[in-house]
Design a protein around this motif. Sequence first.
Motif, PDB file in Angstrom:
ATOM      1  N   GLU A   1      -3.991  -0.495  -3.074  1.00 27.48           N
ATOM      2  CA  GLU A   1      -4.980   0.423  -2.507  1.00 27.48           C
ATOM      3  C   GLU A   1      -6.317   0.311  -3.221  1.00 27.48           C
ATOM      4  O   GLU A   1      -7.376   0.383  -2.587  1.00 27.48           O
TER       5      GLU A   1
ATOM      6  N   THR B   1       0.852  -1.194   0.000  1.00 33.51           N
ATOM      7  CA  THR B   1       0.000   0.000   0.000  1.00 33.51           C
ATOM      8  C   THR B   1       0.884   1.240   0.000  1.00 33.51           C
ATOM      9  O   THR B   1       2.118   1.157   0.006  1.00 33.51           O
TER      10      THR B   1
ATOM     11  N   ALA C   1      -3.297   8.869  -5.684  1.00 34.76           N
ATOM     12  CA  ALA C   1      -4.424   8.614  -4.778  1.00 34.76           C
ATOM     13  C   ALA C   1      -5.748   8.942  -5.457  1.00 34.76           C
ATOM     14  O   ALA C   1      -6.782   8.322  -5.172  1.00 34.76           O
TER      15      ALA C   1
ATOM     16  N   LYS D   1       2.402  10.228  -4.659  1.00 39.27           N
ATOM     17  CA  LYS D   1       1.322   9.484  -4.013  1.00 39.27           C
ATOM     18  C   LYS D   1       0.016  10.262  -4.050  1.00 39.27           C
ATOM     19  O   LYS D   1      -1.062   9.682  -4.239  1.00 39.27           O
TER      20      LYS D   1
ATOM     21  N   VAL E   1      -6.836   5.965  -7.418  1.00 33.99           N
ATOM     22  CA  VAL E   1      -7.376   4.950  -6.513  1.00 33.99           C
ATOM     23  C   VAL E   1      -8.793   5.319  -6.091  1.00 33.99           C
ATOM     24  O   VAL E   1      -9.701   4.478  -6.074  1.00 33.99           O
TER      25      VAL E   1
END
Length: 623
Positions: free
Chosen positions: A223, A165, A180, A176, A183
């Motif tokens: 994730e 993760t 994100a 990230k 995700v």
Amino acid sequence: MSIKEKPRFPNPRFFGQLLIFLGGLLLLSNIVLSTFFAPRIQRVAYSLFISQVEDGKVLQVLLGENEIRYQIKDEEGKPGRILATTPIFDLELPKRLEAKGVIFGAPPPAQNPWVGTLLSWVIPPLILVLVWQYFLNRNSEPQGALSINKSKAKVYVQDDAKKITFNDVAGVDEAKAELAEIVEFLKNPQRYNEIGARIPKGVLLVGPPGTGKTLLAKAVAGEAGVPFFSISGSEFVELFVGTGAARVRDLFEQAKQKAPCIIFIDELDAIGKSRASGNFYSGGNDEREQTLNQLLTEMDGFAAGDATVIVLAATNRPEALDRALRRPGRFDRQVLVDRPDLAGREEILRIYAQKVKVEPEVDLHAIATITPGFGGADLANLVNEAALLAARYHRSAVTQADFAEAIERVIAGLEKKSRVLGDKEKKIVAYHEVGHAIVGAAMPGVAKVSKISIVPRGMSALGYTLQLPTEDRFLMAEGEIRSEIATLLGGRAAEEIVFATVTTGAGNDLQRATDLAQQMVTTYGMSKVLGLVAYDTTSGKSFLDGQMNSRRLISEQTALAIDEEVKQIIESAHEQALMILERNRDIMETIAQQILAKEVIEGEELQNLLKQVQPLPAISEET
């Protein structure tokens, strides 16, 4: 995260070839072995046969049309050897044999030759063909030679025990944050669809090698909790033209069946090189171009479809990618995964230090401070090297000294204690390294000297002066670059002062100093003679080391001026180094004698000695 792969059956082509080979070997052995290893029967003259019959030595006889085989008696009258002879037309033979009490008869009828041929040459190959067909058809998907167009992508499936993760990735907070959003869309697409937002179809991860691009892609899959197809760019390319394009089609067809999902293509530049940069020619490179065209079509073309298939790709050569591949609609975003800063390095060290036993007093912040420029892979290797050193010395946990030694191993290489220097060479190396240290201590803007050693390391270093920065630097002033050049030439200057000669030990120093001086003139515009003009055409976007600087078209006079200016910068720095060492001759002798006795000087002892170094008056006034 675990890898779930389709069951791999043995290669049927290999099995077919093996069975044919074994079958042929068996048939050949039937012929050869029966010929060479069958019992040999001695042939004798017909007259000898008649003589043995008359003497009562023959026990039994088989009378054939082309051969007579008979068995004689041994000395005790028991069955003995079997002999053979060629028959002649002799009507009296049966009477002779009967008169002597010899058992005789005709051989059994010969078998049908067609039956033997059928059994020997037709049935075995037929069996081999049937077995081969069985292996070819045992799976509904093409195998062996017919599987060349199938995608070789691996499918990663969730495994809570090994799931990666974002918590396992450190030092790339901005990257990230970008990922994100991908995700979040895969988890809750309704929130984006309601407002009419369209998630990027492709995200390109760019950055230097070893900064965590592949690890980030795995973290996205962990994730999001969706199927994750992973493949390398080189796996698309084969000898046969059209194979790569077929594999791209097959990969996207599989992905669309499992949508929403992620496709990760590592080393994208293997198939995505620019078609306008002269990388494509006729012949073998047609395969790469067809593969690239198919990838462009699948990502944003009539064949793209509406399935939620997000393509992640990684490369450390974004400047080499085709423009059509980088445009919005295909790779909408380029996410920079760069080397971490101080806080990022400390966080990465903390993650990897949890996997080994570390003593509580180890200061990871201090280690992160002296490792600027290290990527995630470098720091992971650093922690592992420290753990290996601790195990080598039978320690129960990794200490700060192990980390310090590991840093030196990564930077300078392994100690070569078996490489013993003579007294003369050791003295030259000692003064050479002390020259670097003294000039570095006297010049402004140079990284702090933390260790001097004359223990050989790595492939060619007979000694080294370890300079560790105290902070991350992103800009360098002109004076700082000149100070760096003077420090590089300090070893050569020390040899000239002490020994009135020079050696080959300064070869690498001269190369690095010349490179810096040339960049000052041709790239940074730090020359009053040549002005604010960039004379090299390097774009500066490459993340790979060792890129060649190519000059733009310039006149002979300009090229001569560049060479003269580079030479002038080098000579000026060399003169500064000589003057600093002449001014500090006593302290140079003191440090050199101590290092000849101890081989290594570091820590507070070294700093107390370097504090006595006096800079040049002109340099101190400018600073």
